[in-house]
Design a protein around this motif. Structure first.
Motif, PDB file in Angstrom:
ATOM      1  N   LEU A  40      -9.608 -40.627 -23.998  1.00 59.98           N
ATOM      2  CA  LEU A  40      -8.488 -41.085 -23.188  1.00 59.98           C
ATOM      3  C   LEU A  40      -7.727 -42.216 -23.879  1.00 59.98           C
ATOM      4  N   ALA A  41      -8.472 -43.081 -24.574  1.00 54.40           N
ATOM      5  CA  ALA A  41      -7.826 -44.208 -25.258  1.00 54.40           C
ATOM      6  C   ALA A  41      -6.963 -43.751 -26.423  1.00 54.40           C
ATOM      7  N   SER A  42      -7.237 -42.559 -26.956  1.00 55.99           N
ATOM      8  CA  SER A  42      -6.451 -42.063 -28.083  1.00 55.99           C
ATOM      9  C   SER A  42      -5.136 -41.418 -27.632  1.00 55.99           C
ATOM     10  N   LEU A  43      -4.938 -41.292 -26.325  1.00 60.59           N
ATOM     11  CA  LEU A  43      -3.735 -40.646 -25.806  1.00 60.59           C
ATOM     12  C   LEU A  43      -2.703 -41.671 -25.352  1.00 60.59           C
ATOM     13  N   ASN A  44      -1.471 -41.259 -25.366  1.00 56.72           N
ATOM     14  CA  ASN A  44      -0.376 -42.110 -24.884  1.00 56.72           C
ATOM     15  C   ASN A  44      -0.138 -41.775 -23.414  1.00 56.72           C
ATOM     16  N   LEU A  45      -0.965 -42.366 -22.550  1.00 54.16           N
ATOM     17  CA  LEU A  45      -0.912 -42.052 -21.126  1.00 54.16           C
ATOM     18  C   LEU A  45       0.107 -42.936 -20.410  1.00 54.16           C
ATOM     19  N   GLU A  46       0.570 -42.451 -19.278  1.00 54.08           N
ATOM     20  CA  GLU A  46       1.480 -43.253 -18.462  1.00 54.08           C
ATOM     21  C   GLU A  46       0.748 -44.463 -17.899  1.00 54.08           C
ATOM     22  N   GLU A  47       1.492 -45.515 -17.637  1.00 53.83           N
ATOM     23  CA  GLU A  47       0.898 -46.752 -17.145  1.00 53.83           C
ATOM     24  C   GLU A  47       0.181 -46.542 -15.813  1.00 53.83           C
ATOM     25  N   LYS A  48       0.741 -45.685 -14.962  1.00 53.24           N
ATOM     26  CA  LYS A  48       0.133 -45.423 -13.656  1.00 53.24           C
ATOM     27  C   LYS A  48      -1.229 -44.759 -13.822  1.00 53.24           C
ATOM     28  N   ILE A  49      -1.344 -43.836 -14.779  1.00 55.06           N
ATOM     29  CA  ILE A  49      -2.624 -43.155 -15.026  1.00 55.06           C
ATOM     30  C   ILE A  49      -3.648 -44.142 -15.568  1.00 55.06           C
ATOM     31  N   LYS A  50      -3.218 -45.007 -16.460  1.00 57.22           N
ATOM     32  CA  LYS A  50      -4.141 -46.006 -17.029  1.00 57.22           C
ATOM     33  C   LYS A  50      -4.666 -46.948 -15.946  1.00 57.22           C
ATOM     34  N   GLN A  51      -3.785 -47.343 -15.042  1.00 56.63           N
ATOM     35  CA  GLN A  51      -4.228 -48.216 -13.947  1.00 56.63           C
ATOM     36  C   GLN A  51      -5.226 -47.495 -13.034  1.00 56.63           C
ATOM     37  N   SER A  52      -4.976 -46.225 -12.772  1.00 56.90           N
ATOM     38  CA  SER A  52      -5.900 -45.450 -11.931  1.00 56.90           C
ATOM     39  C   SER A  52      -7.265 -45.315 -12.592  1.00 56.90           C
ATOM     40  N   LEU A  53      -7.284 -45.101 -13.901  1.00 57.01           N
ATOM     41  CA  LEU A  53      -8.558 -45.000 -14.621  1.00 57.01           C
ATOM     42  C   LEU A  53      -9.290 -46.339 -14.607  1.00 57.01           C
ATOM     43  N   GLY A  54      -8.537 -47.431 -14.705  1.00 56.11           N
ATOM     44  CA  GLY A  54      -9.159 -48.753 -14.610  1.00 56.11           C
ATOM     45  C   GLY A  54      -9.790 -48.984 -13.248  1.00 56.11           C
ATOM     46  N   ARG A  55      -9.122 -48.541 -12.179  1.00 54.31           N
ATOM     47  CA  ARG A  55      -9.689 -48.667 -10.834  1.00 54.31           C
ATOM     48  C   ARG A  55     -10.949 -47.816 -10.691  1.00 54.31           C
ATOM     49  N   LEU A  56     -10.949 -46.679 -11.351  1.00 53.46           N
ATOM     50  CA  LEU A  56     -12.116 -45.797 -11.310  1.00 53.46           C
ATOM     51  C   LEU A  56     -13.330 -46.485 -11.924  1.00 53.46           C
ATOM     52  N   ILE A  57     -13.124 -47.161 -13.031  1.00 51.89           N
ATOM     53  CA  ILE A  57     -14.226 -47.906 -13.670  1.00 51.89           C
ATOM     54  C   ILE A  57     -14.730 -48.999 -12.740  1.00 51.89           C
ATOM     55  N   ASN A  58     -13.805 -49.699 -12.070  1.00 52.54           N
ATOM     56  CA  ASN A  58     -14.200 -50.764 -11.137  1.00 52.54           C
ATOM     57  C   ASN A  58     -15.021 -50.209  -9.971  1.00 52.54           C
ATOM     58  N   ILE A  59     -14.617 -49.052  -9.459  1.00 54.03           N
ATOM     59  CA  ILE A  59     -15.360 -48.435  -8.350  1.00 54.03           C
ATOM     60  C   ILE A  59     -16.776 -48.093  -8.784  1.00 54.03           C
ATOM     61  N   TRP A  60     -16.916 -47.549  -9.984  1.00 55.66           N
ATOM     62  CA  TRP A  60     -18.254 -47.210 -10.489  1.00 55.66           C
ATOM     63  C   TRP A  60     -19.118 -48.457 -10.610  1.00 55.66           C
ATOM     64  N   GLY A  61     -18.487 -49.567 -11.004  1.00 59.54           N
ATOM     65  CA  GLY A  61     -19.252 -50.807 -11.106  1.00 59.54           C
ATOM     66  C   GLY A  61     -19.649 -51.347  -9.744  1.00 59.54           C
ATOM     67  N   GLU A  62     -18.717 -51.319  -8.783  1.00 56.55           N
ATOM     68  CA  GLU A  62     -19.012 -51.835  -7.443  1.00 56.55           C
ATOM     69  C   GLU A  62     -20.097 -51.024  -6.738  1.00 56.55           C
ATOM     70  N   ARG A  63     -20.074 -49.728  -6.929  1.00 55.39           N
ATOM     71  CA  ARG A  63     -21.040 -48.853  -6.251  1.00 55.39           C
ATOM     72  C   ARG A  63     -22.267 -48.544  -7.106  1.00 55.39           C
ATOM     73  N   GLN A  64     -22.326 -49.153  -8.284  1.00 54.56           N
ATOM     74  CA  GLN A  64     -23.478 -49.016  -9.177  1.00 54.56           C
ATOM     75  C   GLN A  64     -23.780 -47.557  -9.489  1.00 54.56           C
ATOM     76  N   ILE A  65     -22.737 -46.823  -9.856  1.00 54.87           N
ATOM     77  CA  ILE A  65     -22.904 -45.410 -10.190  1.00 54.87           C
ATOM     78  C   ILE A  65     -23.611 -45.266 -11.535  1.00 54.87           C
ATOM     79  N   PHE A  66     -23.141 -46.002 -12.528  1.00 55.08           N
ATOM     80  CA  PHE A  66     -23.716 -45.950 -13.865  1.00 55.08           C
ATOM     81  C   PHE A  66     -24.382 -47.284 -14.208  1.00 55.08           C
ATOM     82  N   GLU A  67     -25.162 -47.257 -15.275  1.00 56.91           N
ATOM     83  CA  GLU A  67     -25.876 -48.454 -15.715  1.00 56.91           C
ATOM     84  C   GLU A  67     -24.879 -49.548 -16.112  1.00 56.91           C
ATOM     85  N   LYS A  68     -25.215 -50.785 -15.827  1.00 53.61           N
ATOM     86  CA  LYS A  68     -24.273 -51.906 -15.956  1.00 53.61           C
ATOM     87  C   LYS A  68     -23.776 -52.073 -17.382  1.00 53.61           C
ATOM     88  N   THR A  69     -24.684 -52.042 -18.367  1.00 51.71           N
ATOM     89  CA  THR A  69     -24.268 -52.264 -19.759  1.00 51.71           C
ATOM     90  C   THR A  69     -23.357 -51.143 -20.251  1.00 51.71           C
TER      91      THR A  69
END
Length: 370
Positions: free
Chosen positions: A92-121
């Motif tokens: 995903l980082a190698s693509l020229n994505l729209e700013e809105k898509i990048k923000q949505s992906l960032g929120r997705l990472i935050n949700i995974w962290g808040e709900r402890q979906i994946f390992e912290k490190t």
């Protein structure tokens, strides 16, 4: 629910639209077929790499729905996605994505962290990668606005470097998923340990039946089993109307001796019509009974698989309960030892305060040598 196959999943991914209803529908199907989680991830990643960048976010929403909804039934999808999570965001980082898509992906990472979906490190490394990508894209756009002179030397990577990075990121996904002991998957082993600890600590997480139940080894969902049992209520053997029609058939259509009573062709033709109608009725009813028999066998297998899975869950629950009893016993022993240790400590008298008749002040150094 239809059986799993790679071709069926590829077809569903090709028709996947950006709607919550459709994402949840495919997610439910995948959670039901979690025994095929490794094959699912391979097909998903292959399609994910080849689709247009405008659909990348929809695929990520599907992956998010799958890992979150499957946690209550087992950690299979969390484990498999954790193996390739960094590769996903490198792509995903190698693509020229729209700013809105990048923000949505960032929120997705935050949700995974808040709900402890994946390992912290693991999430920290992914978040660092994604924040660097977002920051670099902002810096690049800012520089292009500040200066438009042709003499300015570009600091960005060349096309050859980008192609090399993309080739480097195209490591065979099968090799990653099939070789969990490789060094690049060492972090995944830590992730598995953390996930197991989470499953033990989270009281809302359900146990997961292991494979080995009768049939496919994939036990049906309770809703599936209930629906199948309800459908049997409308089976042929429960059709009172047809059974009443059969019971009211005249004896002439079934007793050969009645043929002797026929004295004219008119009576014979009338009886022939009755026999044909009765034969058609019985033929249709027998066909329905045969279908019902097959359905009852299928439901019987479903019940057998469901009961086998429930027995497995019960065994796991009893095993976990025994572990908790052992932990409780250790805690009680530790508490008793701590109380005993506290009671064995000597009483420390309270020192009087220095003012008002307390201890005399210490002598000066000169007084000691007089």
């Amino acid at each position: 629910m239809s059986a799993y196959s790679d071709g069926e999943f590829e077809k569903r991914l090709a028709n996947l639209k950006d709607s919550q209803k459709e994402i949840q529908s495919i997610s439910t199907w995948l959670v039901h077929h979690r025994a095929h989680s490794r094959a699912v991830i391979k097909v998903w990643y292959k399609s994910f790499k080849s689709i247009d960048k405008s659909r990348k976010l929809t695929f990520m929403y599907l992956a998010n729905d799958v890992v979150q909804n499957s946690r209550r039934k087992g950690p299979e999808y969390v484990k498999e996605y954790a193996i390739i999570l960094q590769k996903i965001f490198h792509h995903l980082a190698s693509l020229n994505l729209e700013e809105k898509i990048k923000q949505s992906l960032g929120r997705l990472i935050n949700i995974w962290g808040e709900r402890q979906i994946f390992e912290k490190t693991l999430l920290q490394s992914v978040e660092k990668l994604w924040s660097q990508k977002t920051k670099s894209s902002l810096d690049t756009s800012s520089d292009s606005l500040k200066s438009s002179t042709p003499r300015r030397k570009s600091s960005g990577p060349s096309s050859a470097q980008i192609d090399a990075e993309r080739r480097k990121s195209d490591i065979d996904i099968d090799e990653m998923l099939e070789s969990p002991l490789r060094k690049l998957n060492q972090s995944q082993e830590d992730s598995n340990t953390s996930i197991s600890r989470l499953l033990l600590e989270d009281s809302t997480t359900l146990l997961s039946p292991r494979l080995g139940s009768p049939g496919s080894g994939d036990p049906p969902e309770p809703e599936e089993l209930i629906l199948a049992l309800q459908n049997l209520e409308n089976a042929a053997s429960s059709d009172a109307e047809v059974r009443e029609k059969i019971a009211k058939l005249p004896p002439e259509v079934s007793e050969i001796a009645k043929l002797e009573t026929i004295t004219s062709a008119t009576q014979g033709k009338a009886l022939l019509v009755q026999v044909e109608e009765a034969s058609s009725l019985l033929k249709d009813y027998n066909a329905r009974l045969q279908e019902e028999l097959k359905e009852r066998k299928r439901v019987g297998n479903m019940v057998s698989e469901f009961l086998s899975a429930q027995r497995e869950l019960l065994a796991q629950a009893e095993e976990r309960l025994e572990q908790y009893y052992e932990k409780l016993e250790k805690m009680k022993n530790m508490e008793a030892d701590l109380k005993s240790h506290i009671e064995a400590l000597p009483d420390i008298p309270v020192l009087p305060s220095s003012g008002g008749g307390g201890l005399d002040s210490l002598p000066r150094g000169g007084d000691l040598f007089r």
